[in-house]
Structures are given as C-alpha cells and as structure tokens.
Design a protein around this motif. Structure first.
Motif, PDB file in Angstrom:
ATOM      1  N   GLY A 145       0.818  -1.214   0.000  1.00 34.54           N
ATOM      2  CA  GLY A 145       0.000   0.000   0.000  1.00 34.54           C
ATOM      3  C   GLY A 145       0.848   1.259   0.000  1.00 34.54           C
ATOM      4  O   GLY A 145       0.523   2.235  -0.685  1.00 34.54           O
ATOM      5  N   LEU A 146       1.932   1.247   0.764  1.00 33.75           N
ATOM      6  CA  LEU A 146       2.812   2.419   0.794  1.00 33.75           C
ATOM      7  C   LEU A 146       3.513   2.598  -0.545  1.00 33.75           C
ATOM      8  O   LEU A 146       3.624   3.713  -1.055  1.00 33.75           O
ATOM      9  N   ALA A 147       3.971   1.500  -1.139  1.00 29.16           N
ATOM     10  CA  ALA A 147       4.621   1.587  -2.448  1.00 29.16           C
ATOM     11  C   ALA A 147       3.663   2.165  -3.490  1.00 29.16           C
ATOM     12  O   ALA A 147       4.051   3.008  -4.307  1.00 29.16           O
ATOM     13  N   ALA A 148       2.403   1.753  -3.452  1.00 27.86           N
ATOM     14  CA  ALA A 148       1.408   2.269  -4.391  1.00 27.86           C
ATOM     15  C   ALA A 148       1.134   3.748  -4.142  1.00 27.86           C
ATOM     16  O   ALA A 148       0.994   4.532  -5.091  1.00 27.86           O
ATOM     17  N   TYR A 149       1.056   4.133  -2.884  1.00 28.39           N
ATOM     18  CA  TYR A 149       0.829   5.547  -2.537  1.00 28.39           C
ATOM     19  C   TYR A 149       1.966   6.416  -3.078  1.00 28.39           C
ATOM     20  O   TYR A 149       1.728   7.463  -3.687  1.00 28.39           O
ATOM     21  N   LEU A 150       3.203   5.979  -2.880  1.00 28.28           N
ATOM     22  CA  LEU A 150       4.352   6.735  -3.382  1.00 28.28           C
ATOM     23  C   LEU A 150       4.399   6.734  -4.908  1.00 28.28           C
ATOM     24  O   LEU A 150       4.687   7.755  -5.531  1.00 28.28           O
ATOM     25  N   ALA A 151       4.101   5.599  -5.527  1.00 32.72           N
ATOM     26  CA  ALA A 151       4.105   5.514  -6.990  1.00 32.72           C
ATOM     27  C   ALA A 151       3.051   6.432  -7.597  1.00 32.72           C
ATOM     28  O   ALA A 151       3.226   6.945  -8.705  1.00 32.72           O
ATOM     29  N   GLY A 152       1.977   6.668  -6.873  1.00 34.29           N
ATOM     30  CA  GLY A 152       0.915   7.563  -7.330  1.00 34.29           C
ATOM     31  C   GLY A 152       1.199   9.028  -7.066  1.00 34.29           C
ATOM     32  O   GLY A 152       0.329   9.876  -7.310  1.00 34.29           O
ATOM     33  N   GLY A 153       2.380   9.338  -6.543  1.00 31.33           N
ATOM     34  CA  GLY A 153       2.754  10.729  -6.292  1.00 31.33           C
ATOM     35  C   GLY A 153       2.538  11.192  -4.869  1.00 31.33           C
ATOM     36  O   GLY A 153       2.854  12.333  -4.529  1.00 31.33           O
ATOM     37  N   GLY A 154       2.007  10.338  -4.005  1.00 28.75           N
ATOM     38  CA  GLY A 154       1.812  10.707  -2.608  1.00 28.75           C
ATOM     39  C   GLY A 154       3.144  10.877  -1.906  1.00 28.75           C
ATOM     40  O   GLY A 154       4.082  10.111  -2.150  1.00 28.75           O
ATOM     41  N   ARG A 155       3.247  11.880  -1.049  1.00 32.31           N
ATOM     42  CA  ARG A 155       4.479  12.124  -0.300  1.00 32.31           C
ATOM     43  C   ARG A 155       4.215  12.377   1.187  1.00 32.31           C
ATOM     44  O   ARG A 155       5.108  12.263   2.009  1.00 32.31           O
TER      45      ARG A 155
END
Length: 194
Positions: A145-155
């Motif tokens: 979930g964290l990897a997906a959040y970061l891949a989606g531009g979340g910081r």
C-alpha cells in the motif's frame, strides 16, 4: 511487543539550511545520538534500530546501527525511508521516529505499540501543540500500500495515514520539533523539565 525501530535521518533538511539533520549538534552531541538515547530508555526496547540515511553514510555507520538508504531516487521524503524499512521486513511491527525526536516520554513506545497490538494498522503521537505524524508505530503488511501511494505521487505521511486504520495517541509530553536552527537554539537554552 516485539518490534524494530527506524530513525529517519535521510532528508534534505532544507529548513535547517541543508545540514544533515541527524548530525547537527545539540548539547555537544549529534541529534541522532540524543534520539538513540531516548529510544534506548523505552520499554519495551526494540529488537533492532535502523537508521534511514542518504548522506554521510560512513559517519552514520559509526553509530553501530544498520543503515537503510532510500530505494527511491531524489529524496521523496520520510515515507521513502519507511518504504525502505518495509522492503527489508514487511511482516513485523515498526516504531518510526525522526532524528530530532530527542525527548520521548517513558511510555511512548508502549502506548503506540499497544494500539497496533489491538489491531490498528498505525498509531501516531499528538501533544497539546499538535499532531506529530512521523512519531508512529506501524503494524505488519503495509509495504504494498505504501509503495502504491508513493508511486501515485503521494508524499505526505498525513495523507498516507488517512487511508489506514490509524489512531492518534495523546501525550502530555511536548515533542520538540527541531526543523530550524532557531528551534534548535531555543531547545539548547531551555532547562530540562523532564
């Protein structure tokens, strides 16, 4: 509760003039040394302490803890350090704190970890001056979930936690926020209350 700890010292520290924040001196010792001391006084202690660092790795290695450089390029923020830890071991419980967490209440880890033990995915600290989302405990299984959040531009840690079963834990203790040289100087001149 069995857990590992991650100290975040891998950022650019732009508000600190770009200095490597974990190595900035407070009362004659680097901030990281203070954070390690505060963490070692916790009950229960972590099984292992990791340091998220991206610069001065030879200096950080001298603290005797394994290092975790970001697996993502260009300093995408503290969540990149968390992801590096979860890529290392996603199945365990983590206590996460920034390198300027130089004063922790005695029940800090116990109270955050208790929330994770009760089924929460994450628990973070709040004091009377506000929320400290980078002071947190994380349960297992959060890497994808964290990897997906970061891949989606979340910081933002706040943004990531908003999508988890998360709780804020209130403390009477004030957590210093040492993002600037002025904040560091103010803490240096302040008498110890705890």
């Amino acid at each position: 509760m069995s857990h590992q700890a991650l100290i975040l010292a891998g950022g650019r520290a732009t508000r600190m003039g770009g200095a490597d924040k974990g190595l900035v001196i407070l009362s004659g010792r680097p901030l990281l040394a203070h954070a390690l001391s505060a963490l070692s006084a916790q009950t229960p202690p972590p099984e292992r302490v990791w340091i998220s660092a991206n610069r001065n790795l030879d200096v950080y290695a001298g603290f005797g803890c394994p290092l975790l450089p970001d697996s993502l390029p260009d300093y995408p923020g503290p969540l990149a350090g968390v992801l590096a830890a979860l890529e290392r071991e996603d199945g365990g419980v983590w206590l996460v704190m920034p390198c300027d967490a130089v004063r922790l209440p005695a029940d800090f880890s116990r109270r955050l970890l208790a929330e994770v033990a009760s089924g929460r995915q994450a628990a973070s600290a709040r004091d009377r001056e506000g929320w400290h989302p980078s002071l947190l405990a994380l349960g297992p299984g959060l890497r994808a979930g964290l990897a997906a959040y970061l891949a989606g531009g979340g910081r933002s840690i706040r943004g990531w936690l908003a999508g988890l079963n998360h709780v804020e834990v209130g403390f009477d203790h004030l957590f210093p926020n040492l993002n600037t040289a002025d904040a560091l100087a103010a803490l240096e001149s302040e008498p110890r209350a705890d």
